[in-house]
Design an enzyme around this catalytic site. Structure first.
Site, mmCIF file in Angstrom:
data_model
loop_
_atom_site.group_PDB
_atom_site.id
_atom_site.type_symbol
_atom_site.label_atom_id
_atom_site.label_comp_id
_atom_site.label_asym_id
_atom_site.label_seq_id
_atom_site.Cartn_x
_atom_site.Cartn_y
_atom_site.Cartn_z
ATOM 1 N N GLY A 3 31.040 -4.743 1.403
ATOM 2 C CA GLY A 3 29.632 -4.538 1.100
ATOM 3 C C GLY A 3 29.433 -3.523 -0.016
ATOM 4 O O GLY A 3 28.893 -3.861 -1.076
ATOM 5 N N ASP A 4 29.936 -2.316 0.132
ATOM 6 C CA ASP A 4 29.767 -1.324 -0.930
ATOM 7 C C ASP A 4 31.114 -0.801 -1.381
ATOM 8 O O ASP A 4 31.227 0.301 -1.872
ATOM 9 C CB ASP A 4 28.872 -0.192 -0.411
ATOM 10 C CG ASP A 4 29.410 0.427 0.880
ATOM 11 O OD1 ASP A 4 30.391 -0.170 1.465
ATOM 12 O OD2 ASP A 4 28.907 1.449 1.306
ATOM 13 N N GLU A 5 32.149 -1.581 -1.182
ATOM 14 C CA GLU A 5 33.503 -1.162 -1.540
ATOM 15 C C GLU A 5 33.999 -1.930 -2.759
ATOM 16 O O GLU A 5 33.894 -3.137 -2.816
ATOM 17 C CB GLU A 5 34.465 -1.450 -0.372
ATOM 18 C CG GLU A 5 34.330 -0.454 0.771
ATOM 19 C CD GLU A 5 35.305 -0.759 1.881
ATOM 20 O OE1 GLU A 5 36.008 0.109 2.363
ATOM 21 O OE2 GLU A 5 35.360 -1.983 2.258
ATOM 22 N N ILE A 36 30.636 3.371 -2.368
ATOM 23 C CA ILE A 36 29.351 3.997 -2.676
ATOM 24 C C ILE A 36 28.937 4.861 -1.477
ATOM 25 O O ILE A 36 28.954 4.377 -0.328
ATOM 26 C CB ILE A 36 28.269 2.942 -2.953
ATOM 27 C CG1 ILE A 36 28.679 2.062 -4.157
ATOM 28 C CG2 ILE A 36 26.911 3.605 -3.202
ATOM 29 C CD1 ILE A 36 27.782 0.879 -4.372
#
Lengths: 349, 565
Positions: B485-487, B444
């Site tokens: 985390g945002d992967e 993201i």
């Protein structure tokens, strides 16, 4: 089990055998006796006095007695009782052994007639004493006092026609021929010579014709005597019949005929096989004592050899029974006489 | 040897069944035996009385014969004259009854005169009759049957004692048990002149009388003193004749009362002494003789072996045996059924325990039963249900824990560990099938600012939304995972070419590019993506991951440029 016993208990067995051996060491006296001759109390008194044990075997017939003593060489018994007539074959066979009178202190208390071997044919042989008289009975005459003025003196009274049909005689070939021999005046009533048979038979046929009947048992004789009003009886059972008749209320007397009354005499004899002769003699001496003698007469109605017999005099003549010359012939002829044969038919072959 | 409950219970029940049947049969037999023995004794008593009556009849017959002979003129004539004619006539008369009746040993006329000389005499000699005459005639005056009979009045009959005949010359009678009956012959003045005497064969009479008695009946006759005259063992008769007493009261002590006259009869169950081995049932009576005699009464008895009496029970015994066997078999059968009824539910419960976790395998529990077994089954069923529920819950928890261990708690997507597993599987599969797969990294853009500016809650909602849209954009067989985390990473197995994978990537990007509705406001989110294809871009997961990672960073850089241009 057997193995266990033999291995583990052997010592006990040995001990037990040893103990029983000790018990066997107690003296045992083996007595061959007749009913009434060795009562329990008499035996116990002897056992208490000597410490010995007595084994009594009873016999009730001459045949049984002979059978027991003629087997095993007479080693089964130490002492026995037998009548003088039977005794002879025991001496012949060697079953009986001679007795030393010195070993029997009580002999001195016997009546004179039993102490004199000369008056007791058969108890001695070759000067040796073989038998000690113990019990006896004679065969006298029983008479009805109301029919007799005086006691009969002779056996001839049995033939007396005055008492025809009122006489009772014992049914016995042997004894009745002895009676006939006495009537014939024979020296021994037990020895009939060839010439004596015909007159003896004649006497017995006459006797048969004169009497009521013959009897066999004491009770039967007493019943017949009373119920048939008999006058005279030849008493084969002696005083036993006298007692029976008196008990029945008969007014009877007892007489010993001058020819002599036939009498039986039982004696004690020691066997060849006796283990302890001294003990056997002690037994005989014990029985000659007052206690056993009293038991014999009071309890069993037999005469003993110490006390005078109540119904006779010391001088009365007794004819001790002996073996007869030919018992088969006497019995055969007697059966014919008894059956009612007449004269010559009796003596027929 | 080991027995189950069923076997033990069965044995106990069968044994008690047999025992009760046996006891019943035993008691029934005992009762039957008593009844039989009682009736046998009564029957013996009746038979004995009948026998006594017959004896009386026989004796009366003989008495009548003797009286008729005594009254016949020929009898007196033979006594009063020496005329042989008279004697011969009487001999003819005497022979008649002897020929007719084998019970006579002898018939005689005996005179009162001449010492009881026999006048006319007929003897039985074997099968023939013999007239004894002349010198052979004997004097019998000393016998009671003469002197006692002579004392009787005319018409009276005398009977002698029963004895062994010892009279020599008596032919068939010699040595045999005999009894004499006699009656006087009187002249005109009433004076006894002689006697008519009949000698009777005791055994012959009784053989005739007892002929129709059953074969197992034993006959006893004793005189008034108890001396045996007739006995099944002939050696025991006439003991008194041989100088010893063999008496009925010694063999049957209960007969003493009959002999003493205290009782007229005696019924006996003799099982002691010499009869201990073979017990007898017997009846004895005292038969009084209505004659002038010394014999008082006779003791007459009949006996039967108890075993023969009880033999009548044999059919009953057979039936009883059958009943016992039948009841025993029934008992065994019932015991087996009962044992089965008790042990089967136990076996069911056992099987249920064995298959505790598998309700389908276990047999149905007998919960519907209203007995102890039913209660036990119900308890067990409850227990099984409870344990089953608890186990199910545990399983549920375990699955949850397992899920948590391999999934991302926020998005519900597989985590790195699970993804690595699937990656390894997919790679192995692709290598084996010579196929292809694609690995797609999704990151993201600018997520940290969103988090910082709008808060973690919104950040989390964004992550959830991205995950959902990725999932919507891929096949069922594909795997999307959150690995940081945002992967995110997406595994696309079975993708032949990188071009096909790019189509999927574009589809994902397009889905995410649509604005997210969060707390009533729109939020635009973009992602950077990197693609790696096996076998094109690498042959192992590390190489492929590095390739994809590199591609993603290129894309992020290009995207930044796009947004800022």
């Amino acid at each position: 089990m057997l193995r266990r016993l033999s291995l583990h208990r052997l010592p006990w067995l040995v001990l037990a055998l040893a103990l029983s051996g000790t018990a066997c060491a107690t003296e045992v006296l083996r007595v061959l006796s007749w009913p009434g001759y060795a009562d329990a109390d008499v035996v116990q008194a002897f056992e208490a006095r000597t410490g010995a044990r007595v084994e009594v075997t009873q016999v009730d017939s001459d045949e049984t007695l002979w059978q027991k003593l003629s087997t095993n060489d007479a080693t089964d018994y130490d002492v026995f009782a037998v009548n003088t007539a039977e005794l002879q074959r025991y001496i012949d066979r060697g079953v009986a052994v001679a007795i030393d009178p010195a070993a029997l202190p009580n002999l001195g208390a016997q009546l004179p007639r039993f102490r004199n071997p000369a008056t007791l044919p058969g108890t001695t042989r070759d000067g040796k004493l073989y038998a000690i008289p113990y019990a006896w009975a004679e065969m006298g005459l029983i008479y009805d006092r109301r029919q007799f003025d005086a006691p009969p003196q002779s056996i001839a009274a049995l033939w007396d026609a005055r008492y025809r049909g009122k006489v009772l005689v014992y049914n016995s070939g042997s004894h009745n021929f002895s009676l006939a021999a006495q009537m014939l005046g024979k020296a021994s009533p037990f020895r009939l010579d060839a010439a004596d048979w015909a007159p003896a038979v004649e006497r017995l046929v006459e006797l048969r014709r004169n009497l009521l009947t013959f009897y066999a048992q004491p009770e039967e004789s007493a019943h017949l005597f009373v119920s048939r009003g008999a006058a005279l009886m030849y008493a084969n059972y002696g005083t036993q019949q006298l007692q029976l008749l008196r008990a029945a209320g008969a007014d009877v007397g007892y007489a010993i005929p001058r020819e002599g009354a036939l009498a039986w005499l039982d004696c004690w004899v020691v066997t060849r096989g006796a283990r302890n002769q001294a003990l056997a003699l002690a037994w005989i001496d014990h029985l000659l004592g007052t206690g056993p003698a009293h038991v014999l007469s009071a309890r069993h109605g037999l005469d003993n050899t110490r006390d005078p017999a109540p119904h006779q005099a010391e001088t009365d003549r007794l004819v001790w029974l002996e073996p007869v010359e030919d018992v088969e012939r006497r019995n055969l002829l007697w059966e014919r006489i008894l059956s009612g044969d007449r004269g010559a038919r009796v003596l027929a072959p | 040897m080991r027995f189950g409950i069923a076997a033990r219970l069965g044995i106990v029940l069968a044994l008690s069944g047999m025992l009760s049947a046996g006891i019943t049969a035993f008691q029934a037999q005992r009762a039957s035996e008593t009844v039989l023995v009682d009736s046998a004794r009564a029957e013996l008593l009746t038979s004995t009385r009948v026998l006594a009556q017959r004896i009386t009849q026989v004796r009366e017959d003989i008495s009548r014969t003797l009286l008729a002979l005594a009254r016949h003129p020929a009898a007196l004539a033979a006594l009063e004259s020496d005329d042989p004619q008279a004697a011969t006539q009487l001999a003819t008369l005497l022979a008649l009854p002897m020929a007719a009746n084998r019970a006579y040993f002898q018939l005689r006329l005996i005179g009162a005169a001449d010492h009881g000389l026999e006048r006319v005499r007929i003897d039985r000699d074997g099968d023939a009759l013999l007239r004894v005459d002349g010198d052979a005639l004997q004097e019998k005056g000393h016998y009671p049957y003469v002197f006692d009979a002579l004392a009787l009045a005319a018409g009276e009959v005398y009977m002698s004692r029963v004895s062994i005949n010892r009279e020599r010359g008596s032919h068939a009678a010699l040595g045999r048990p005999a009894v004499q009956l006699a009656t006087p012959v009187v002249d005109e003045s009433g004076r006894p002149r002689g006697v008519i005497v009949g000698s009777i064969d005791l055994n012959g009479v009784f053989a005739l009388l007892a002929a129709d008695l059953p074969a197992d009946f034993l006959l006893y006759l004793a005189n008034s003193a108890g001396d045996y005259l007739i006995h099944p063992d002939p050696a025991r008769t006439f003991g008194f004749d041989k100088g010893r007493r063999v008496r009925v009261q010694d063999e049957f002590p209960a007969t003493q009362a009959v002999i003493d006259g205290r009782s007229s009869e005696s019924m006996i169950d003799s099982d002691a002494g010499e009869h201990a081995q073979a017990p007898l049932v017997a009846a004895f009576i005292a038969a009084r003789v209505q004659l002038r005699t010394e014999e008082g009464a006779f003791i007459l008895g009949l006996a039967r072996p108890r075993a023969a009496v009880l033999a009548e029970l044999d059919p009953l015994r057979g039936i009883m045996l059958q009943i016992v066997i039948g009841m025993s078999l029934t008992g065994i059968l019932l015991a087996a059924i009962l044992a089965r009824a008790i042990t089967h539910p136990i076996e069911v419960l056992g099987a249920a325990v064995q298959n505790f976790y598998d309700n389908d395998q276990a047999p149905a529990l007998p919960v519907e039963r209203q007995d102890e077994i039913g209660a036990l089954a119900r308890r067990f069923a409850e227990l099984r249900t409870q344990i089953g529920q608890q186990l199910a819950e545990l399983e549920h928890r375990r699955r949850e824990l397992e899920h948590l261990a391999r999934h991302d708690a926020l998005t519900g997507l597989p985590n790195r560990a699970l993804f690595d597993d699937r990656m390894a599987v997919a790679l192995a599969s692709a290598r084996r099938d010579d196929g292809g797969l694609a690995l797609l990294f999704v990151d993201i853009d600018d997520f940290k600012p969103i988090n910082d500016r709008l808060g973690h809650v919104v950040g989390d909602r964004v992550l959830e939304g991205v995950a959902a849209r990725i999932r919507q954009s891929i096949r069922e067989s594909d795997t999307a995972a959150r690995i940081g985390g945002d992967e995110f990473v997406v595994l696309l197995p079975g993708i032949a070419s990188a071009e096909d994978a790019r189509v999927v990537a574009d589809k994902i990007r397009a889905a995410i590019d649509r604005p997210f509705m969060i707390d009533g406001g729109e939020l635009a989110v973009s992602v950077s993506m990197g693609l790696a294809h096996y076998p094109q871009d690498g042959s192992d997961s590390t190489t492929l991951a590095r390739h994809a990672d590199a591609a993603m960073y290129r894309d992020k850089a290009e995207g930044k440029a796009r947004r800022h241009s």
